[in-house]
Structure formats: structure tokens, C-alpha cells
Scaffold this active site. Structure first.
Site, PDB file in Angstrom:
ATOM      1  N   MET A  32      49.253 -11.142 -47.856  1.00 22.02           N
ATOM      2  CA  MET A  32      48.130 -10.471 -48.513  1.00 22.02           C
ATOM      3  C   MET A  32      47.076 -10.075 -47.482  1.00 22.02           C
ATOM      4  O   MET A  32      45.912  -9.849 -47.811  1.00 22.02           O
ATOM      5  CB  MET A  32      47.516 -11.365 -49.586  1.00 22.02           C
ATOM      6  CG  MET A  32      48.413 -11.600 -50.771  1.00 22.02           C
ATOM      7  SD  MET A  32      47.513 -11.886 -52.323  1.00 22.02           S
ATOM      8  CE  MET A  32      46.489 -13.280 -51.889  1.00 22.02           C
ATOM      9  N   LEU A  35      45.199 -11.673 -41.810  1.00 20.04           N
ATOM     10  CA  LEU A  35      46.236 -12.394 -41.086  1.00 20.04           C
ATOM     11  C   LEU A  35      45.650 -13.329 -40.035  1.00 20.04           C
ATOM     12  O   LEU A  35      44.620 -13.052 -39.419  1.00 20.04           O
ATOM     13  CB  LEU A  35      47.196 -11.402 -40.420  1.00 20.04           C
ATOM     14  CG  LEU A  35      47.865 -10.389 -41.361  1.00 20.04           C
ATOM     15  CD1 LEU A  35      48.801  -9.478 -40.580  1.00 20.04           C
ATOM     16  CD2 LEU A  35      48.608 -11.091 -42.494  1.00 20.04           C
ATOM     17  N   HIS A  36      46.354 -14.453 -39.831  1.00 17.50           N
ATOM     18  CA  HIS A  36      45.947 -15.455 -38.853  1.00 17.50           C
ATOM     19  C   HIS A  36      47.196 -15.981 -38.147  1.00 17.50           C
ATOM     20  O   HIS A  36      48.297 -15.446 -38.324  1.00 17.50           O
ATOM     21  CB  HIS A  36      45.155 -16.578 -39.517  1.00 17.50           C
ATOM     22  CG  HIS A  36      45.807 -17.138 -40.753  1.00 17.50           C
ATOM     23  ND1 HIS A  36      47.000 -17.826 -40.734  1.00 17.50           N
ATOM     24  CD2 HIS A  36      45.437 -17.080 -42.067  1.00 17.50           C
ATOM     25  CE1 HIS A  36      47.329 -18.200 -41.954  1.00 17.50           C
ATOM     26  NE2 HIS A  36      46.405 -17.749 -42.799  1.00 17.50           N
ATOM     27  N   HIS A  39      50.332 -16.628 -40.187  1.00 15.96           N
ATOM     28  CA  HIS A  39      51.137 -15.427 -40.443  1.00 15.96           C
ATOM     29  C   HIS A  39      51.903 -15.011 -39.194  1.00 15.96           C
ATOM     30  O   HIS A  39      53.067 -14.588 -39.267  1.00 15.96           O
ATOM     31  CB  HIS A  39      50.237 -14.274 -40.885  1.00 15.96           C
ATOM     32  CG  HIS A  39      49.533 -14.501 -42.181  1.00 15.96           C
ATOM     33  ND1 HIS A  39      48.180 -14.744 -42.266  1.00 15.96           N
ATOM     34  CD2 HIS A  39      49.998 -14.527 -43.455  1.00 15.96           C
ATOM     35  CE1 HIS A  39      47.842 -14.891 -43.531  1.00 15.96           C
ATOM     36  NE2 HIS A  39      48.911 -14.769 -44.287  1.00 15.96           N
ATOM     37  N   GLN A  63      48.291 -11.799 -59.223  1.00 15.63           N
ATOM     38  CA  GLN A  63      48.253 -13.251 -59.029  1.00 15.63           C
ATOM     39  C   GLN A  63      46.835 -13.800 -58.997  1.00 15.63           C
ATOM     40  O   GLN A  63      46.638 -14.978 -58.694  1.00 15.63           O
ATOM     41  CB  GLN A  63      49.006 -13.635 -57.760  1.00 15.63           C
ATOM     42  CG  GLN A  63      48.426 -13.147 -56.459  1.00 15.63           C
ATOM     43  CD  GLN A  63      49.376 -13.367 -55.293  1.00 15.63           C
ATOM     44  OE1 GLN A  63      50.427 -12.728 -55.197  1.00 15.63           O
ATOM     45  NE2 GLN A  63      49.033 -14.294 -54.404  1.00 15.63           N
ATOM     46  N   GLN A 154      55.240 -23.037 -45.366  1.00 16.29           N
ATOM     47  CA  GLN A 154      55.346 -24.298 -46.085  1.00 16.29           C
ATOM     48  C   GLN A 154      54.030 -24.675 -46.781  1.00 16.29           C
ATOM     49  O   GLN A 154      54.038 -25.425 -47.743  1.00 16.29           O
ATOM     50  CB  GLN A 154      55.756 -25.409 -45.103  1.00 16.29           C
ATOM     51  CG  GLN A 154      55.748 -26.817 -45.668  1.00 16.29           C
ATOM     52  CD  GLN A 154      56.700 -27.005 -46.833  1.00 16.29           C
ATOM     53  OE1 GLN A 154      57.732 -26.347 -46.892  1.00 16.29           O
ATOM     54  NE2 GLN A 154      56.361 -27.899 -47.748  1.00 16.29           N
ATOM     55  N   GLN A 159      54.994 -22.196 -54.274  1.00 12.14           N
ATOM     56  CA  GLN A 159      55.500 -20.822 -54.252  1.00 12.14           C
ATOM     57  C   GLN A 159      56.906 -20.774 -53.680  1.00 12.14           C
ATOM     58  O   GLN A 159      57.786 -20.083 -54.218  1.00 12.14           O
ATOM     59  CB  GLN A 159      54.568 -19.945 -53.412  1.00 12.14           C
ATOM     60  CG  GLN A 159      55.079 -18.542 -53.161  1.00 12.14           C
ATOM     61  CD  GLN A 159      54.107 -17.723 -52.327  1.00 12.14           C
ATOM     62  OE1 GLN A 159      53.126 -17.223 -52.860  1.00 12.14           O
ATOM     63  NE2 GLN A 159      54.361 -17.604 -51.031  1.00 12.14           N
ATOM     64  N   LEU A 190      45.654 -23.567 -41.603  1.00 10.41           N
ATOM     65  CA  LEU A 190      45.159 -22.198 -41.558  1.00 10.41           C
ATOM     66  C   LEU A 190      45.329 -21.532 -42.922  1.00 10.41           C
ATOM     67  O   LEU A 190      46.354 -21.675 -43.587  1.00 10.41           O
ATOM     68  CB  LEU A 190      45.914 -21.403 -40.500  1.00 10.41           C
ATOM     69  CG  LEU A 190      45.626 -21.795 -39.040  1.00 10.41           C
ATOM     70  CD1 LEU A 190      46.441 -20.922 -38.097  1.00 10.41           C
ATOM     71  CD2 LEU A 190      44.150 -21.654 -38.729  1.00 10.41           C
ATOM     72  N   SER A 192      43.709 -17.812 -45.123  1.00  6.57           N
ATOM     73  CA  SER A 192      42.806 -16.671 -45.144  1.00  6.57           C
ATOM     74  C   SER A 192      41.488 -17.035 -45.812  1.00  6.57           C
ATOM     75  O   SER A 192      40.427 -16.491 -45.474  1.00  6.57           O
ATOM     76  CB  SER A 192      43.462 -15.491 -45.877  1.00  6.57           C
ATOM     77  OG  SER A 192      44.646 -15.091 -45.219  1.00  6.57           O
TER      78      SER A 192
END
Length: 510
Positions: A32, A35-36, A39, A63, A154, A159, A190, A192
Site C-alpha cells: 500500500m 515503503l520502508h 517492503h 480494507q 510475517q 493476513q 517496521l 508504514s
């Protein structure tokens, strides 16, 4: 790196990818945005296993609940694209809701509904409809991209469990790869949504990781009661200032059903509100004996080392080569052509392979296929000549990897190959990348041939060049390339005896 915004352009790009390189593996990392490094780890993993890597960036309105943070969710497309390009991504899909077909009212859309037992527990209790939105969008992406592998983190364990069931129940031709949680140096997972945290709130959020560390300590001390394992988590979080606990539970990682006692594996999952950020974290607790994954280039002595390591540690030697030999033998026994891809797909999907202890210590691993012992039958020249033919079929590989994972579910094995630690057992407790310089491997191979009485041998330089070429081919193949897992220990064996290598690995495991 290409950037496309429509489904039509994405489909066109996928067709071009496949037509430009037959058999190439395509990897997808749905995101989504915002990014970090977490990702980036998905992209790095995809890059190591796939010939083409696709990333989607889409803030999915399906969602988000009515009172959730859809409008303020962090967005920075320029930074996201820069990270993707630095990670070696081939294509980024950045659709609008209308382009992806979700601009209409939710009630008017065909949606994918996951089972209540997976979707309405943990995060699902406080986020009704959330996972239905996830499964709908992920199904759309899988349908349009049609990747061979899809990569998820993970941290989103619920999900992952739901998407695994989705793929299984709908017979989707994709394999889901779960990548480890990436943390800051102080342990904060980490996310978002960490951008929402003020400096004081970020300090308060550290209590989540600290609570999980308390449970890990209890587990390592031998505790197996769910109530006792959860006690330090709930105690720590209830006393943490500025933190509102949503849940802390120990559940089965696949079914998400609550556990009373941890017998094999448990997902200890936490969700809490810190300021305006809802944060989740988890840890997998496993009681199984370890899996040791040994990868490396041809000629590094992996087979010999793996056998001896398994023997010394009292673990099962998972002879993956014997599995392909067994399928080749079964094909010949039934009068099938090993080159017939359709026949081999059916055969491998309908066979069961089992291993047992050698008859004598250090002897050949005993193996059965469909109840018949074939330990010696699979070592004949006739079978050997067909193994590479059988192993070239992707359907055979998928079927046998599934069996390898089933065998490894309870742990307690050592396996070797070129992608055991990266693909077959990415969750292995110990990963070894066993290697030596091409020169050293050439010397060993020549000596082995001399010891076997072979003559008319190539010169050392020619053999070294051939080994170097083989390394390059193995490292750059489209499917299952040979790469060192990010968390693998590289053992360069130049100047070491087999026994020294074995003892180094045993010490590492112990």
C-alpha cells in the site's frame, strides 16, 4: 524500471515478460506504499528468486473501515518509486481505485469472502470487513499479474494465514512466500503507520516488542502453557503508559484457533493502539527440532557433508535428490515417458515419498515411494539417466517441494540443495551456504576422479572454467536460482577437510 497505471498496460507488460524469456519466474510484492525497509526485504527476496519482480502500490479502500485512516494513510509515490528502483524492481503497478475496479460502492462489488474462523478473530474483531477487502484486492492482483511467487511479510501473520487458505481453496497457481519481520535496532517492527508516532509515542510503542521478548524468555525456559506465556505480554502492556491493548493471543499459525498448550508451533500475536497508530506484532514459537538448510554451488561437497551432519546430530537426512530419483523410477516402472510433462505432473501429484534410517550407520538413506522401498532401485544407471529429465518439469518440482515441506513440518532434518534455505525451508533455524573457490572445487573433483581410477581427465584450468560457468548458470537461472539466503552463514571450505567442515556446522547448530 517501468511504471504502469492501468490493468490493460499491466497485462501487456506481463505478456511481454513471458514472451521475452520462456519459463521465467515472476514475483509479486503487493503493497500500500509508504515503503520502508520491510517492503525492501520483500523485493530483495523476490529479486533473489525470480527473473522478473513486480510491485503494486495501492491504498486499498476496501480494507479500511468508516472510522479508519484511509484519507490520512501516508503516501509518497516519488520516494516509493525510488526505493523500488534501488531494489531492482522491474515493474511497478500504481492504479487508481477506478482503474482497479473498486471505485463503486462496496455493496455493488463482487468480493472474495474468507472463512469466518480466519477473518473474524484477532484483528478481524475490531476491523470488520477488513480481510474481505484484502482478499478481494489480492485476488484481483494475482489474477492480473499471474505471478509464480507472491511475497508477504510475517508481521501481517493473520493476513498470511487467510491468503494461504485463499490460494489453496481457489486452486490459484501461485506460491506464497512469507518473509521475516524487519525491525528497527531497538526492536520496533517496521510499519508504514509508525509515521503517525510522535517521539514519546514511539518510545511507548517499544513495550510491544519488549512484551514479546518476555514470552520468548518464558518459552526458552521450557514454559508451554498459553496462559503462562501470555502473562508477561499482558502484564507488560497493561502497565505501559499511552498504550491501549486490543488483544494478545496464542493461536495456531495456520487455523488461528486459540491454543491452551503449545505442542508444535504457536503464533503469539499482539495488537495495540499507541496515539493514533494501531500497531501489530507477533512471534512464532516452535517446539520442533531444528531444520538445517545447506545450500551452495556444485562441487562444494554438500551431499557428503549433509549426510554426516545429520548422522552426528541425530537428524533426518532429507535426500531431495532421492525424491527426484524415486519419481523417475516410478515413471519407468509404469512405462511412462519421463519427458512427458503432463504424465509427470499427474504422477508426481499422486505419489507419496517417505524416508527412513539407513540399514547401517552412514549407509544409503532408505526411501519408499507409494509404500514400496526403492533404496537400491533408484541408484541404477537407467534411473540416473532420467533424473534430470524428470527434475526439469516445474510441476514435479512443485509437488516434491510440497512433500519436502510436509516432511519438515515437525523439524528435525538436514537438507541440501541450491535453494533449500531461500525457498524450500525459508524458516529453517540454521542456514549454511557451503562454498569454496572454483579452483579448490576443481582440484577436489579431479582428485575424486583419480581416486575412482578414471583417466583422460581435463586439465585444472579447463575444469575451473567449467565450474565457474556452471556457477553463473545456477545463479542466474529463471527458476530456483542459487543464492545465499540473507540470514545464512557462509562457510568457505578452502583448505578444510570434510571432517572439519562437518564439525564447524555441528558446532553452529549446537
Amino acid at each position: 524500471m517501468q511504471v504502469v497505471k492501468t490493468v490493460a498496460a499491466l497485462r501487456c507488460a506481463m505478456e511481454l515478460f513471458r514472451s521475452s524469456a520462456a519459463g521465467i519466474a515472476i514475483g509479486l510484492a503487493p503493497t500500500m506504499g509508504a515503503l520502508h525497509e520491510g517492503h525492501r526485504s520483500l523485493m530483495t527476496r523476490a529479486r533473489s528468486q525470480c527473473g522478473r519482480v513486480v510491485v503494486s502500490i495501492f491504498v486499498n479502500p476496501l480494507q479500511f473501515g468508516p472510522q479508519e485512516d484511509l484519507e490520512r494513510y501516508p503516501r509518497n509515490l516519488a520516494a516509493d518509486l525510488a526505493l523500488c528502483e534501488a531494489a531492482g524492481v522491474d515493474l511497478v503497478f500504481v492504479p487508481t481505485p477506478a482503474a482497479l475496479g473498486v471505485a463503486a460502492d462496496r455493496a455493488e462489488l463482487t468480493q472474495v469472502v474468507p472463512p469466518d474462523g480466519l477473518a473474524n478473530v484477532l484483528c478481524g474483531r475490531s476491523r470488520p470487513g477488513h480481510f474481505q477487502g484484502v482478499t478481494t484486492i489480492v485476488t484481483k492482483l494475482l489474477n492480473v499479474v499471474q505471478p509464480d511467487l507472491a511475497f508477504f511479510g510475517q508481521k501481517d501473520a493473520q493476513q498470511v494465514a487467510i491468503l494461504r487458505r485463499l490460494v489453496a481453496d481457489l486452486n490459484l497457481p501461485v506460491e506464497l512466500i512469507t518473509c521475516p519481520i524487519v525491525r528497527e535496532s531497538d526492536g520496533l517492527a517496521l510499519s508504514s503507520r509508525n509515521q503517525y508516532l510522535s517521539a514519546p509515542e514511539r518510545q511507548q510503542a517499544l513495550a510491544i516488542f519488549q512484551s514479546l521478548q518476555g514470552a520468548i524468555a518464558q518459552f526458552q525456559a521450557g514454559e508451554r502453557s498459553a496462559a503462562a506465556l501470555l502473562e508477561p505480554v499482558r502484564s507488560t502492556l497493561s502497565q505501559a503508559p499511552g498504550l491501549n491493548l486490543d488483544y494478545a493471543e496464542l493461536v495456531d499459525p495456520d487455523s488461528l484457533t486459540p491454543l491452551q498448550t503449545l505442542e508444535q508451533a504457536g503464533l503469539l500475536a499482539v495488537a495495540a493502539q499507541v496515539g493514533s497508530a494501531r500497531l501489530i506484532d507477533n512471534v512464532i514459537l516452535q517446539t520442533r527440532r531444528p531444520i538445517v538448510a545447506i545450500d551452495g554451488p556444485a562441487g562444494a561437497g554438500k551431499s557428503t557433508v549433509t549426510r554426516r551432519v545429520a548422522q552426528q546430530l541425530g537428524l533426518l537426512y532429507l535426500d531431495t535428490g532421492a525424491m527426484y530419483r524415486s519419481v523417475a523410477w516410478l515413471a519407468l516402472d509404469r512405462g511412462l515417458d519421463p519427458a512427458d510433462r503432463l504424465a509427470m505432473a499427474e504422477l508426481s501429484a499422486d505419489c507419496t515419498i517417505r524416508f527412513g534410517e539407513p540399514v547401517t550407520p552412514g549407509g544409503e538413506q532408505r526411501v519408499w515411494i507409494n509404500g514400496q522401498e526403492v533404496t537400491s532401485l533408484i541408484r541404477t544407471p537407467t534411473v540416473t539417466a532420467q533424473v534430470s529429465v524428470v527434475a526439469a518439469h516445474p510441476e514435479v518440482r512443485r509437488a516434491l517441494v510440497a512433500q519436502q515441506r510436509a516432511i519438515g513440518r515437525c523439524g528435525g532434518l538436514v537438507a541440501e540443495g541450491r535453494d533449500i534455505g531461500t525457498h524450500v525451508f525459508p524458516e529453517a533455524e540454521v542456514k549454511i551456504f557451503l562454498t569454496a573457490t572454483p579452483r579448490e572445487r576443481a582440484k577436489r573433483r579431479l582428485q575424486d576422479w583419480r581416486d575412482r581410477g578414471q583417466t583422460d581427465l581435463p586439465d585444472l584450468d579447463s575444469l575451473e572454467a567449467a565450474i565457474t560457468e556452471r556457477d553463473d548458470q545456477d545463479s542466474n537461472r529463471a527458476v530456483a536460482p542459487m543464492v545465499k539466503a540473507i540470514d545464512a552463514w557462509e562457510l568457505i571450505t578452502d583448505g578444510m577437510t570434510i571432517e572439519q567442515v562437518v564439525q564447524a556446522i555441528v558446532a553452529r547448530v549446537s
